[in-house]
Design an enzyme around this catalytic site. Structure first.
Site: not given
Length: 397
Positions: A227-231
């Site tokens: 996962r991406h922390p922002l998207v």
């Protein structure tokens, strides 16, 4: 020009992966990289296995395109040869533990007296100074100490090493970048300098987003799988026959329609990126169920023309050998085996594509001591008789 670094001479004292990966970049760009090894080194001692036709594949790959000399640095005659060669070199590269070359009388300060224009590039686990400087470091230690390992893996699992030796290789890339910068600076100042790159610090540089978030908001970034922390969504999703990466969805409603899940577009949990991040586990569960309905190629046919998100197939290494784009870009090249052995092995080409002075990859790894005579004659003018005497004394191979 053979490459942008044609005419640059590099003395290469590197071993293992990080240092050789750095000097490989220079060789790919046309520099004459001369690898210095001990005369008594057996072929299988040059690198780890597995071995192909008696050759270390670990050594073969990052040492392509270099020349090889064998000099015994424990002898005074051998040290004197290195001092003379350093006097003709543009760059010296080593990745020993700090202080090793100084103890041999071949450190930066000593060689600067021989050649003030020499760029002395030192790569180590923790740098030439500081409380950790004398500690040894390998790839996993660099990933751990530099922060990247703390970010790799799943939230409820242990920290994981990245699957490629990113601790070594990124350090090598920063070393090569620093060498290029030092060569440019020398054009202006006329002087060489010491370049000090640490594997730990190269990993910290990769953690830039996590570090700035901690600085700005006091966050404690940690592992979150792919996962991406922002998207969100962001990462690999299972298809009928493999995996596809979905990232940076630009039009959420259209994306949902294309995957046959209009219901997700009107679900209040997923209407905004912030909502999708807050409900990422539920989101991924729904998307996995939808994307398993078609093959990877079928999803490409649906999503790519719509330009609604970034997509990518999760290629295996074997897939790269069959990928038409890899072939069109010439990103796998045949490298002949050394010592006149029949056959070749495929290696990645340089990803640096220069239109006027292209990189050249195609020459094999150096044979052990295979270029000793040529280098000693061309660089420092030794005669055949002088070279013969050094060989008879065991100083060179």
């Amino acid at each position: 020009m053979r490459g942008p670094l044609e005419g640059i001479r590099v003395l290469d004292f590197t071993w293992a992966l990080a240092g050789p990966f750095a000097t490989m970049q220079l060789a790919d760009m046309g520099a004459e990289v001369v690898k210095v090894e001990h005369p008594q080194t057996h072929e299988k001692e040059r690198g780890f296995g597995p071995y192909y036709e008696g050759i270390s594949t670990f050594f073969f790959s990052p040492n392509r395109g270099k020349k090889g000399i064998a000099v015994d640095l424990k002898t005074e005659a051998g040290k004197e040869l290195i001092r003379r060669l350093a006097g003709e070199a543009d760059v010296l590269v080593e990745n020993f533990r700090p202080g090793t070359m100084d103890r041999l009388g071949l450190g930066h300060d000593a060689l600067r007296e021989v050649n003030p224009r020499l760029i002395y590039a030192a790569l180590s686990g923790f740098g030439q100074t500081g409380p950790y400087s004398r500690l040894p470091a390998v790839d996993a230690v660099a990933q751990a100490m530099g922060g990247t390992m703390s970010l790799n893996g799943y939230r409820d699992g242990p920290p994981l090493r990245v699957g490629v030796s990113i601790g070594d290789m990124v350090g090598g890339l920063y070393l090569a970048l620093g060498i290029l910068a030092a060569l440019r600076a020398r054009d202006v100042t006329g002087e060489g300098q010491l370049l000090d790159v640490a594997l730990m610090e190269a990993q910290m540089a990769l953690c830039e987003n996590a570090i700035v978030r901690h600085s700005a908001f006091g966050e404690a970034p940690t592992r979150q799988g792919s996962r991406h922390p922002l998207v969100a969504p962001f990462g690999p999703f299972e298809t009928k026959d493999g995996w596809i990466v979905i990232a940076n969805v630009k039009e959420w409603e259209l994306f949902c329609a294309l995957i046959g899940r209009d219901d997700l577009a009107v679900d209040e949990r997923f209407g905004t990126n912030r909502g999708r991040l807050e409900h990422v586990e539920e989101l991924e569960r729904e998307l996995n169920a939808a994307l398993r309905e078609k093959t990877t190629d079928e999803w490409f046919a649906v999503l790519e023309p719509a330009d609604v998100c970034s997509i990518g197939k999760v290629n295996s290494i074997a897939d790269l050998f069959e990928d038409p784009h890899v072939a069109a870009r010439g990103m796998l090249v045949e490298i002949p085996l050394p010592y006149g052995l029949p056959g070749s092995l495929k290696l990645p080409n340089s990803p640096v594509h220069l239109s006027k002075t292209p990189t050249v990859v195609g020459k094999p790894m150096p044979e052990h001591g295979g270029d000793t005579d040529d280098v000693l004659a061309r660089w420092i003018g030794l005669s055949a008789d002088q070279i013969g005497e050094l060989r008879a004394a065991g100083v060179i191979k």
